[in-house]
Design an enzyme around this catalytic site. Structure first.
Site, PDB file in Angstrom:
ATOM      1  N   THR A  91       2.447  28.586  12.289  1.00 20.41           N
ATOM      2  CA  THR A  91       2.905  27.588  13.251  1.00 20.41           C
ATOM      3  C   THR A  91       4.199  28.109  13.838  1.00 20.41           C
ATOM      4  O   THR A  91       5.203  28.232  13.131  1.00 20.41           O
ATOM      5  CB  THR A  91       3.130  26.235  12.562  1.00 20.41           C
ATOM      6  N   LYS A 166      -1.172  21.277  17.579  1.00 20.17           N
ATOM      7  CA  LYS A 166      -0.494  21.034  16.303  1.00 20.17           C
ATOM      8  C   LYS A 166       0.867  20.378  16.499  1.00 20.17           C
ATOM      9  O   LYS A 166       1.197  19.413  15.815  1.00 20.17           O
ATOM     10  CB  LYS A 166      -0.327  22.324  15.497  1.00 20.17           C
ATOM     11  N   LYS A 241      10.828  21.674  11.064  1.00 21.77           N
ATOM     12  CA  LYS A 241      10.377  22.851  11.823  1.00 21.77           C
ATOM     13  C   LYS A 241       9.440  22.439  12.960  1.00 21.77           C
ATOM     14  O   LYS A 241       9.617  22.852  14.111  1.00 21.77           O
ATOM     15  CB  LYS A 241       9.667  23.827  10.873  1.00 21.77           C
TER      16      LYS A 241
END
Lengths: 295, 295
Positions: A91, A166, A241
């Site tokens: 990611t 995502k 994050k």
């Protein structure tokens, strides 16, 4: 298939292990020697990323951030077999993903961005969800590997679409979790029993995965990290994050995401306190509860 | 039962009508002469709130705010039959609800706070959800009436618990809807197809009633106000009201509800633009989409 797997951390190691168990020839690499060593019993470990990637049918990366991906991509692309496939499961920021996609195309390789959800538990059990960006025929080629490592694959569109999906999902998740925790805190103050709040909200218009499937209050709803001292699950550090990646993308595209931005600030403050970064992100309930707010 | 029904607006009138159709003897009142007159064909209408409440087994109120409830309560309590029941279905501030509950107890009456969700559609169809605060035996007594007006009754606790549950639920709802709309706006900017975003989020950790059952983007998911030019549904004005009630309660109790507070500010700004207050609250998607944000 002959597979190179780069990044053997908490997520990468169990993913690679599932590929090995399914009979694939996997060569691994991790820049952290200890992490690589921990896999040596069941995995051939190479000395460099380039060695792990050279001559493979597929190279999978599972790296902590865009800078690491950029570096690894630069090291391995020159040695990857022509028409081989580069699947990045990290990611990372959308910009790096799109840059890497361009490098892949320029090098005559195939590529997918395929970030996952499901955490270490899903990686170990082989039940991850993959959100995939890239060409449909490349996805078809990689599908047998996704089937081993995951339970679900969603083709989100062209290069970058997996990362986009995502961070959009996790931006909603972070904000919804905070709102749900604020409601518990307010219910406490108003003398409304937490179980009753759950009974109302989980069956009404305030329902969400955060409330119904992952309730941040202990002893309510299905088992969740709240019932296990907030051991992750999905750590606060990971939520910070992902919320930061969402805000990077929002800044870059001048998108109005004020709730998403505040959710990042709230999680950053929470994560900056001792031991909180490694707690599950639902532990923010206690912080909200213990921080009275005067207006 | 003999019932007084005070407040014959968009919600109150169809609720009273369902009670009449079920065979109860209902006397109505509304301070707005036109609203009262519109009900005269099927309802006995009294000249004052006190007249409507005098000698009834049950008095039901459906009023726009705490000030109106306070005034009506003061007018009707002296004439209500002893041991009769005062059911307030309005959505008002917790303080007024608790004050009225104290007045009811002091007067030797029974009382419930029973705010609803389900909107005008639910009021007309008799499928409202009632969130009820008050004594269990009073609720049992009133249950036949709730069964006529609604599909679902949740006993949330003592006096005030119904109001508390409603504002907690709707605070989550408002924040989650904005976060969901921000994700659509970000997806648009990143080139991620809206249908794909829905496919990912509705089956993942970002799922919620706002996304799955009431999708703010047209032509995606089940039918919702977005598919009907954002006709409510649940109006933006009502969302502003409920978010403001939640913030009143949060201020009063010094509860940390930063996401809820920002959700109120965002909806207030949206509602202040021409015609927006009467649009469905999911119409905020277009506002978020059309307001680029520079950092």
């Amino acid at each position: 298939m002959k597979i190179g797997f780069i990044g053997l951390g908490n997520m990468g190691a169990p993913m690679a292990r599932n590929l090995v168990h399914a009979g694939h020839a996997v060569t691994g690499f991790d820049v952290n020697f200890d992490q690589a060593k921990a896999c040596q019993d069941w995995l051939g470990v190479a000395d460099t990323a380039a060695d792990a990637a050279s001559g493979q049918d597929v190279v999978i990366t599972m790296l902590p951030n865009g800078a690491a991906l950029h570096q690894v991509a630069g090291e391995i692309m020159p040695v990857m077999a022509s028409s081989s496939c580069f699947i990045d499961c990290s990611t990372v920021d959308i910009q790096t993903t799109k840059q890497v996609a361009e490098m892949i195309e320029a090098a005559g390789l195939r590529g997918l961005d395929a970030p996952v959800s499901g955490g270490v538990g899903g990686a170990t059990a082989g039940t991850l969800t993959f959100m995939v960006g890239g060409a449909a025929d490349t996805l078809e080629l990689a599908m047998p590997l996704f089937d081993i490592m995951g339970g679900r694959v969603i083709h989100c569109g062209d290069a970058g679409a997996g990362q986009a999906a995502k961070i959009c999902n996790n931006m909603i998740l972070g904000a919804t979790m905070i709102a749900t925790c604020e409601a518990f805190a307010l219910a406490d103050q108003l003398g409304l029993d937490r179980q009753r709040l759950f009974d109302v909200v989980s069956t009404s218009s305030g329902s969400s995965w955060s409330m119904n499937s992952y309730c941040p209050a202990p002893d309510i709803g299905p088992q969740s990290p709240a019932d296990h001292d907030y051991r992750p699950g999905f750590s606060t550090a990971m939520m910070v994050k992902d919320l930061a990646l969402a805000q990077d993308a929002a800044s870059m595209t001048e998108t109005n995401t004020r709730i998403g931005k505040l959710a990042l600030q709230i999680y950053q403050q929470f994560a900056s306190q001792p031991d909180h970064a490694e707690q599950d992100f639902s532990a923010i309930l206690n912080d909200i509860k213990n921080t009275p707010h005067k207006t």
